[in-house]
Design an enzyme around this catalytic site. Structure first.
Site, PDB file in Angstrom:
ATOM      1  N   GLU A   4     -14.140   3.359  -6.596  1.00 18.19           N
ATOM      2  CA  GLU A   4     -12.841   3.855  -7.086  1.00 18.19           C
ATOM      3  C   GLU A   4     -12.231   4.804  -6.059  1.00 18.19           C
ATOM      4  O   GLU A   4     -11.025   4.775  -5.800  1.00 18.19           O
ATOM      5  CB  GLU A   4     -12.991   4.577  -8.425  1.00 18.19           C
ATOM      6  CG  GLU A   4     -13.143   3.678  -9.621  1.00 18.19           C
ATOM      7  CD  GLU A   4     -11.854   3.041 -10.100  1.00 18.19           C
ATOM      8  OE1 GLU A   4     -10.798   3.226  -9.457  1.00 18.19           O
ATOM      9  OE2 GLU A   4     -11.908   2.339 -11.115  1.00 18.19           O
ATOM     10  N   GLU A  21      -5.401   2.867  -0.875  1.00 16.65           N
ATOM     11  CA  GLU A  21      -4.043   2.830  -1.423  1.00 16.65           C
ATOM     12  C   GLU A  21      -3.189   3.963  -0.854  1.00 16.65           C
ATOM     13  O   GLU A  21      -2.035   3.743  -0.477  1.00 16.65           O
ATOM     14  CB  GLU A  21      -4.071   2.904  -2.943  1.00 16.65           C
ATOM     15  CG  GLU A  21      -4.530   1.623  -3.587  1.00 16.65           C
ATOM     16  CD  GLU A  21      -4.476   1.676  -5.098  1.00 16.65           C
ATOM     17  OE1 GLU A  21      -4.108   2.726  -5.671  1.00 16.65           O
ATOM     18  OE2 GLU A  21      -4.799   0.646  -5.722  1.00 16.65           O
TER      19      GLU A  21
END
Length: 127
Positions: free
Chosen positions: A65, A72
């Site tokens: 994660e 991102e």
């Protein structure tokens, strides 16, 4: 700062975790699911090997994660407009998290099944 003191580098790592905690709902959700798994571990008291397997699986999900979030952030900064290749890279990173999550769920399910099926001393058997 590659050659900074250990405590300085530790501070950077903790700041990264705090950033992802604040910005990523999926990271918070995964942490809450991990807390739920901890409750199950406490209730079932499985053998230590299952606890270790589940801890590794949960840590892998959380680490992925964080990597997904880092990718991102970087991609959005370098190329804020929509681009098919960037979308594909983001999807691939999200897919890695999904695969790890499914594996962690499988480990947890097998832990529960094994612990209940073999009447581990921490479980009160019915009847």
């Amino acid at each position: 700062m590659k050659n900074a003191r250990f405590l300085t580098r530790l501070g950077y790592a903790l700041a990264g975790i705090a950033t992802v905690w604040r910005r990523e709902r999926s990271f918070r959700t995964q942490l809450w699911l991990g807390a739920g798994a901890l409750v199950v571990v406490i209730a079932l008291s499985p053998p230590p090997i299952w606890i270790a397997a589940l801890a590794i699986a949960a840590a892998l999900v959380l680490a992925l994660e964080m990597v997904n979030a880092a990718l991102e952030y970087l991609m959005d900064h370098l190329h804020p407009d929509h681009h098919a290749a960037i979308g594909a890279a983001k999807d691939a990173a999200a897919g890695a998290v999904l695969i790890a999550s499914i594996a962690a769920l499988a480990v947890g399910g097998l832990m529960v099944w094994d612990t209940l099926a073999h009447g581990h001393p921490g479980i009160v058997a019915p009847g």
